[in-house]
Design an enzyme around this catalytic site. Structure first.
Site, PDB file in Angstrom:
ATOM      1  N   SER A   1       0.491  -1.596   0.013  1.00 44.58           N
ATOM      2  CA  SER A   1      -0.211   0.115   0.004  1.00 44.58           C
ATOM      3  C   SER A   1       0.789   1.137   0.232  1.00 44.58           C
ATOM      4  CB  SER A   1      -1.383   0.096   0.848  1.00 44.58           C
ATOM      5  OG  SER A   1      -2.266  -0.869   1.096  1.00 44.58           O
ATOM      6  N   VAL A   2       2.020   0.794   0.012  1.00 44.52           N
ATOM      7  CA  VAL A   2       2.964   2.896  -0.195  1.00 44.52           C
ATOM      8  C   VAL A   2       2.103   2.910  -1.310  1.00 44.52           C
ATOM      9  CG1 VAL A   2       5.228   2.716  -0.524  1.00 44.52           C
ATOM     10  CG2 VAL A   2       4.969   1.633   1.553  1.00 44.52           C
TER      11      VAL A   2
END
Length: 578
Positions: free
Chosen positions: A301-302
């Site tokens: 999810s970065v």
């Protein structure tokens, strides 16, 4: 007996004369023949003696004029000895690598009388010299052979006491790294001939050091120290916190990067497990790979940070828009869902703070695949990172970039990049929108701007600073907060792929952060491979492990880097506007 008268007659005298003449004539003839051959034999004998004595004399002269040094190989060795490498220092002048003198053991097989005795005595000091390979070297007819490069002073003393003919020592330059493994993946290492074979040591050879060594110009007097961009104090802190994290979360590896957002300078970079460059054999172990630049991973999810910046930069999405996240997305037998879904429409800040896969995927499809590819290319996520370090891996991209790939890539699955690529792209989010290649050499802000490329507007960069700070206050990054500093960031938890399938109990967690968010100066990225939940906790997500590690790193390095804290600042203080 009486003589007869006839014996004295002329006839008798003539007869006697004829009988005796041949004998006398023969005697005189042989004597003259022998006298005539004597000078030739004498001359020949004298010539032979002169040749033999001349050869002996020439050999004596040759031996008298000969140096006591071992053959032409020794000369080559001496040339290698004079070659040096420049000292490497950090940005503050702290020594990172230097040359020291070390003895090396050699042999002159022609001077060895008893090979068995030499082998037996040498192996009593150094057992590794008792091999058949060493025996074959000593039994040859070479004038010079190496037996062992870079032995210890104690070994030299013990072998010297043995008094073995044909065994000697040469003093060579040896590369020494005072910090041991502290910055091993950055510095790299050299071989026994002082040639760089990894890291910045290898890079320097490509910049002319190897040529200077080849032509004899590389000496300790001519080599000036070369400064790197790293701060060894920050480097030590990052490595120390990573080692503690591995122990605390029972992980198999960890990565940490500190990057100056305005210059692209790598202030610190560590990948553990690592190795001691003073023991080069450790670098060959697979687990000691430089994961920061030579490993590629799905960052999870970065990547939503990049996807939201992409959406805002397109102009088709604003901070006030909402996205439908009421139900999962189903496509081609796959389902895209949220980990903790709210099952309702979400504003763009809510998509970011609640890390909605559904919301991010829907925005990406609205913008289209070409725009996604174009924006990710701007951020340097689709090609190999350009920097001095030789060990840099290329990203792994989907073979077919279709709708499903586009949606999963938007939240960090289906694309693998290096942690360094992630940190560099993260810097562009907060530095005003400039893509700056990372460097391990000092660089001023003015120098960086000459090659910097604008990849997004300042307005979008300001909006991303707001979202990153918001997530550290109200979202998954709350455990990254540091009193006195405005920290912002985005977590990422990705399941690892084993035998082509995602495995739920093997994760790689990351936290991409920056500080201080009111005027960002540094990006800090931490990735932990396969962390386990702490005792008493049920989750091993990034918010519970990588975020706290980032907090500890920032708290320790910020004063070192001259970032002044706001003593009265509330930890939950938000940016005024975006």
């Amino acid at each position: 007996m009486t003589a007869d008268a006839s014996d004295f007659s002329p006839l008798a005298a003539s007869a006697r004369s004829r009988l005796h003449t041949p004998r006398v004539t023969s005697f005189v003839s042989n004597s003259m023949s022998e006298d005539a051959g004597t000078p030739g034999r004498v001359i020949m004998a004298m010539a032979m003696f002169m040749f033999v004595y001349g050869a002996i004399a020439l050999r004596l002269i040759d031996l008298g004029m000969a140096d006591e040094t071992p053959s032409s190989a020794y000369i080559g060795a001496q040339q290698a000895i004079t070659a040096s490498r420049p000292d490497l220092v950090d940005r503050n002048g702290e020594l990172l690598a230097t040359d020291i003198k070390a003895p090396s053991l050699y042999a002159e097989p022609r001077k060895i009388v008893d090979v068995d005795e030499v082998i037996d005595k040498l192996s009593s000091v150094m057992p590794e010299l008792g091999t058949e390979t060493i025996r074959n070297r000593l039994m040859g007819n070479a004038g010079f052979v190496w037996l062992k490069r870079e032995i210890t002073p104690r070994q030299r003393e013990e072998i010297h006491r043995l008094g073995l003919p044909g065994i000697g020592f040469l003093t060579e330059n040896r590369r020494f790294f005072p910090g041991g493994p502290t910055a091993s993946h950055i510095l790299g290492l050299v071989n026994v001939d002082e040639q760089g074979i990894a890291g910045m040591e290898k890079y320097l050879d490509g910049q002319g050091i190897a040529d200077l060594q080849k032509f004899g110009f590389a000496t300790s007097q001519s080599m000036k120290p070369i400064a790197l961009s790293i701060d060894v104090r920050a480097q030590h802190v990052v490595r120390d916190e990573l080692l503690k994290a591995i122990d605390r979360y029972q992980a198999i590896a960890a990565i940490g990067i500190v990057l100056d957002v305005h210059t692209g300078e790598v202030v610190a970079m560590s990948s553990v497990p690592d190795f001691d460059p003073n023991d080069p054999a450790e670098a060959l172990k697979p687990e000691n790979l430089n994961r920061a630049t030579a490993g590629v991973y799905e960052m999870g999810s970065v990547f939503k940070s990049f996807s939201l910046a992409m959406a805002l930069e397109s102009g088709k999405v604003s901070m006030d828009d909402t996205v439908d996240a009421t139900k999962p997305i189903r496509m081609g037998g796959f389902t895209i869902n949220d980990f903790h879904g709210l099952h309702r429409p979400l504003t763009l800040p809510e998509v970011f703070v609640h890390s909605s896969n559904i919301g991010t995927a829907r925005m990406t499809m609205e913008l289209g695949i070409p725009w996604q590819q174009e924006f990710f290319r701007r951020l340097g996520l689709l090609e190999r990172t350009r920097t001095e370090l030789p060990e840099v891996a290329a990203p792994l991209l989907p073979s077919k970039w279709g709708d499903l790939s586009a949606m999963t890539i938007s939240y960090g699955h289906g694309i693998s990049v290096t942690p360094m690529q992630t940190a560099v792209a993260g810097a562009a989010l907060v530095n005003g929108g400039y893509m700056i290649d990372p460097t391990f050499l000092p660089r001023t802000r003015e120098e960086a701007q000459k090659t910097a490329v604008r990849v997004m507007s300042k307005r979008v960069s300001d909006q991303m600073r707001y979202l990153l700070r918001l997530n550290a206050v109200k979202g998954s990054g709350r455990n990254a907060r540091v009193p006195g500093y405005m920290v912002g960031g985005k977590t990422g938890t990705s399941e690892k792929i084993v035998n082509g399938r995602y495995v739920h109990d093997k994760r790689r967690n990351s936290f991409l952060s920056a500080f201080p968010m009111d005027d960002p100066r540094y990006v800090v990225l931490v990735t932990i491979d396969e962390p386990k939940p702490e005792e008493g906790k049920h989750y091993a997500t990034a918010g519970y492990n990588t975020a706290p590690v980032v907090s500890k790193i920032i708290a320790r390095i910020a004063p070192m880097l001259g970032v002044v804290p706001h003593v009265t600042e509330d930890s939950d203080k938000m940016l005024v506007s975006y």
